[in-house]
Design a protein around this motif. Structure first.
Motif, PDB file in Angstrom:
ATOM      1  N   LEU A 176      79.585  92.699  53.192  1.00  0.00           N
ATOM      2  CA  LEU A 176      80.139  93.743  54.051  1.00  0.00           C
ATOM      3  C   LEU A 176      81.540  94.133  53.593  1.00  0.00           C
ATOM      4  O   LEU A 176      81.885  95.324  53.529  1.00  0.00           O
ATOM      5  CB  LEU A 176      80.176  93.252  55.504  1.00  0.00           C
ATOM      6  N   ILE A 177      82.366  93.140  53.265  1.00  0.00           N
ATOM      7  CA  ILE A 177      83.744  93.402  52.844  1.00  0.00           C
ATOM      8  C   ILE A 177      83.767  94.186  51.537  1.00  0.00           C
ATOM      9  O   ILE A 177      84.513  95.158  51.380  1.00  0.00           O
ATOM     10  CB  ILE A 177      84.516  92.076  52.708  1.00  0.00           C
ATOM     11  N   ILE A 178      82.922  93.763  50.579  1.00  0.00           N
ATOM     12  CA  ILE A 178      82.866  94.459  49.287  1.00  0.00           C
ATOM     13  C   ILE A 178      82.368  95.887  49.466  1.00  0.00           C
ATOM     14  O   ILE A 178      82.887  96.826  48.843  1.00  0.00           O
ATOM     15  CB  ILE A 178      81.969  93.680  48.303  1.00  0.00           C
ATOM     16  N   THR A 179      81.375  96.068  50.321  1.00  0.00           N
ATOM     17  CA  THR A 179      80.834  97.405  50.564  1.00  0.00           C
ATOM     18  C   THR A 179      81.893  98.330  51.149  1.00  0.00           C
ATOM     19  O   THR A 179      82.044  99.479  50.724  1.00  0.00           O
ATOM     20  CB  THR A 179      79.627  97.323  51.518  1.00  0.00           C
ATOM     21  N   THR A 180      82.640  97.832  52.138  1.00  0.00           N
ATOM     22  CA  THR A 180      83.703  98.634  52.744  1.00  0.00           C
ATOM     23  C   THR A 180      84.788  98.945  51.729  1.00  0.00           C
ATOM     24  O   THR A 180      85.317 100.063  51.685  1.00  0.00           O
ATOM     25  CB  THR A 180      84.312  97.884  53.941  1.00  0.00           C
ATOM     26  N   PHE A 181      85.126  97.965  50.903  1.00  0.00           N
ATOM     27  CA  PHE A 181      86.148  98.125  49.864  1.00  0.00           C
ATOM     28  C   PHE A 181      85.750  99.224  48.877  1.00  0.00           C
ATOM     29  O   PHE A 181      86.536 100.142  48.589  1.00  0.00           O
ATOM     30  CB  PHE A 181      86.333  96.780  49.158  1.00  0.00           C
ATOM     31  N   VAL A 182      84.531  99.143  48.369  1.00  0.00           N
ATOM     32  CA  VAL A 182      84.048 100.126  47.388  1.00  0.00           C
ATOM     33  C   VAL A 182      83.893 101.502  48.021  1.00  0.00           C
ATOM     34  O   VAL A 182      84.220 102.531  47.413  1.00  0.00           O
ATOM     35  CB  VAL A 182      82.716  99.655  46.771  1.00  0.00           C
ATOM     36  N   ALA A 240      91.896 101.365  48.810  1.00  0.00           N
ATOM     37  CA  ALA A 240      91.358 100.030  48.543  1.00  0.00           C
ATOM     38  C   ALA A 240      91.962  99.005  49.492  1.00  0.00           C
ATOM     39  O   ALA A 240      91.251  98.148  50.038  1.00  0.00           O
ATOM     40  CB  ALA A 240      91.640  99.640  47.091  1.00  0.00           C
ATOM     41  N   LEU A 241      93.260  99.093  49.702  1.00  0.00           N
ATOM     42  CA  LEU A 241      93.930  98.163  50.614  1.00  0.00           C
ATOM     43  C   LEU A 241      93.433  98.353  52.047  1.00  0.00           C
ATOM     44  O   LEU A 241      93.132  97.382  52.749  1.00  0.00           O
ATOM     45  CB  LEU A 241      95.438  98.360  50.535  1.00  0.00           C
ATOM     46  N   ILE A 242      93.342  99.627  52.462  1.00  0.00           N
ATOM     47  CA  ILE A 242      92.868  99.912  53.820  1.00  0.00           C
ATOM     48  C   ILE A 242      91.417  99.480  53.985  1.00  0.00           C
ATOM     49  O   ILE A 242      91.030  98.898  55.005  1.00  0.00           O
ATOM     50  CB  ILE A 242      93.034 101.411  54.134  1.00  0.00           C
ATOM     51  N   GLY A 243      90.575  99.773  52.974  1.00  0.00           N
ATOM     52  CA  GLY A 243      89.175  99.385  53.037  1.00  0.00           C
ATOM     53  C   GLY A 243      88.995  97.883  53.111  1.00  0.00           C
ATOM     54  O   GLY A 243      88.137  97.380  53.849  1.00  0.00           O
ATOM     55  N   ILE A 251      86.262  94.008  60.394  1.00  0.00           N
ATOM     56  CA  ILE A 251      84.892  94.148  60.901  1.00  0.00           C
ATOM     57  C   ILE A 251      84.138  92.829  60.784  1.00  0.00           C
ATOM     58  O   ILE A 251      83.363  92.451  61.678  1.00  0.00           O
ATOM     59  CB  ILE A 251      84.150  95.274  60.149  1.00  0.00           C
ATOM     60  N   ALA A 252      84.368  92.112  59.670  1.00  0.00           N
ATOM     61  CA  ALA A 252      83.691  90.829  59.466  1.00  0.00           C
ATOM     62  C   ALA A 252      84.033  89.840  60.570  1.00  0.00           C
ATOM     63  O   ALA A 252      83.151  89.181  61.142  1.00  0.00           O
ATOM     64  CB  ALA A 252      84.071  90.255  58.097  1.00  0.00           C
ATOM     65  N   PHE A 253      85.301  89.730  60.914  1.00  0.00           N
ATOM     66  CA  PHE A 253      85.703  88.797  61.974  1.00  0.00           C
ATOM     67  C   PHE A 253      85.256  89.290  63.346  1.00  0.00           C
ATOM     68  O   PHE A 253      84.927  88.482  64.224  1.00  0.00           O
ATOM     69  CB  PHE A 253      87.218  88.601  61.956  1.00  0.00           C
ATOM     70  N   LEU A 254      85.211  90.615  63.542  1.00  0.00           N
ATOM     71  CA  LEU A 254      84.741  91.146  64.823  1.00  0.00           C
ATOM     72  C   LEU A 254      83.261  90.849  65.014  1.00  0.00           C
ATOM     73  O   LEU A 254      82.837  90.425  66.111  1.00  0.00           O
ATOM     74  CB  LEU A 254      84.977  92.661  64.868  1.00  0.00           C
ATOM     75  N   ILE A 255      82.464  91.058  63.972  1.00  0.00           N
ATOM     76  CA  ILE A 255      81.031  90.758  64.060  1.00  0.00           C
ATOM     77  C   ILE A 255      80.813  89.277  64.301  1.00  0.00           C
ATOM     78  O   ILE A 255      79.966  88.871  65.107  1.00  0.00           O
ATOM     79  CB  ILE A 255      80.309  91.226  62.783  1.00  0.00           C
ATOM     80  N   GLU A 256      81.591  88.453  63.597  1.00  0.00           N
ATOM     81  CA  GLU A 256      81.465  87.007  63.750  1.00  0.00           C
ATOM     82  C   GLU A 256      81.819  86.572  65.165  1.00  0.00           C
ATOM     83  O   GLU A 256      81.202  85.662  65.734  1.00  0.00           O
ATOM     84  CB  GLU A 256      82.362  86.299  62.730  1.00  0.00           C
ATOM     85  N   TYR A 257      82.811  87.237  65.746  1.00  0.00           N
ATOM     86  CA  TYR A 257      83.223  86.902  67.109  1.00  0.00           C
ATOM     87  C   TYR A 257      82.174  87.328  68.138  1.00  0.00           C
ATOM     88  O   TYR A 257      81.914  86.611  69.116  1.00  0.00           O
ATOM     89  CB  TYR A 257      84.558  87.573  67.420  1.00  0.00           C
ATOM     90  N   LEU A 258      81.545  88.483  67.910  1.00  0.00           N
ATOM     91  CA  LEU A 258      80.560  89.002  68.863  1.00  0.00           C
ATOM     92  C   LEU A 258      79.168  88.409  68.670  1.00  0.00           C
ATOM     93  O   LEU A 258      78.344  88.467  69.576  1.00  0.00           O
ATOM     94  CB  LEU A 258      80.486  90.532  68.755  1.00  0.00           C
TER      95      LEU A 258
END
Length: 243
Positions: free
Chosen positions: A20-26, A181-184, A191-198
């Motif tokens: 997910l992180i790589i996808t958002t970054f790219v 890239a930094l913002i992504g 988003i990763a931590f939000l999904i993990e929390y929910l």
């Protein structure tokens, strides 16, 4: 009870949501690059320099007082250059279809500290048009300043030129993509931590162990549909043989 997150949990979450992180970054880099290269209009800059000259006396000596006077006049000259008196003649001479307010915003007048050189910079999507506006502004100012202020101490030092292979000053695709890239990356991690929390579902044996705080004694492997049908078929054959 308050929940605490250890460094191990953080790395675990990042590893779990790495895709997910790589996808958002790219995706962020791709969007920034696409917008910068294909959607934003390139803007070019052309500059000309004018010199506020000083009076000469015998033996080519300069009067120091005149130098200081010229330095003090630079701020006044900067205002006059962008005034409607000058810009209206620039518009008329070049037959520009541009409002004075827009032209004023596209022109920047600056000078170095304790320098008698004024730099006139013009920004425009058309480089040739920017060059013409910069040179015409300097020419009109040089011609009209004797009438406006009763002085004749302005010379064009370096006119603007239309050079080949000039890069636009904006947009800057590399800078835009770096920022994206930094913002992504930040958005992806968030988003990763939000999904993990929910996410409260139980998917693996580690989730069961962490939830119940008990050690796993054994696992029941899942049986695929193909293996299930094959096992059922074998059992049926065995039953027929027994009969």
């Amino acid at each position: 009870m308050e929940e605490t997150i250890s460094l191990h949990d953080i790395f675990k979450t990042l590893k779990k949501r790495l895709l997910l992180i790589i996808t958002t970054f790219v995706l962020a880099i791709s969007i920034a690059g696409g917008v910068s290269y294909f959607l934003l209009t390139p803007v070019y800059e052309a500059s000309t320099q004018i010199l506020i000259s000083q009076k000469e006396i015998e033996n080519n000596q300069f009067i120091a007082q005149d130098v200081q006077t010229n330095l003090q006049l630079i701020n006044t000259y900067s205002v006059i250059i962008k005034s409607p008196v000058i810009l209206s003649k620039v518009v008329d001479n070049l037959n520009l279809n541009t409002r004075l307010e827009v032209l004023n915003n596209n022109i920047n007048v600056s000078s170095e500290q304790d320098s008698q050189v004024i730099n006139i910079s013009v920004q425009d999507p058309d480089l040739q048009k920017a060059v013409e506006i910069a040179n015409m502004t300097a020419e009109v100012f040089q011609k009209d300043i004797p009438t406006l202020m009763n002085v004749d101490n302005v010379k064009i030092l370096s006119p603007a030129v239309d050079e080949k292979n000039v890069k636009p000053i904006r947009p800057n695709p590399i800078l835009n993509m770096a920022i994206a890239a930094l913002i992504g990356l930040m958005i992806g991690v968030g988003i990763a931590f939000l999904i993990e929390y929910l996410d409260k579902t139980i998917k693996t044996e580690q989730d069961v162990s962490e939830l119940l705080e008990l050690q796993i004694l054994g696992l029941i492997s899942p049986i695929s549909q193909k293996k299930f049908k094959k096992s059922k078929k074998n059992n049926k054959k065995r039953g027929e043989l027994d009969v």
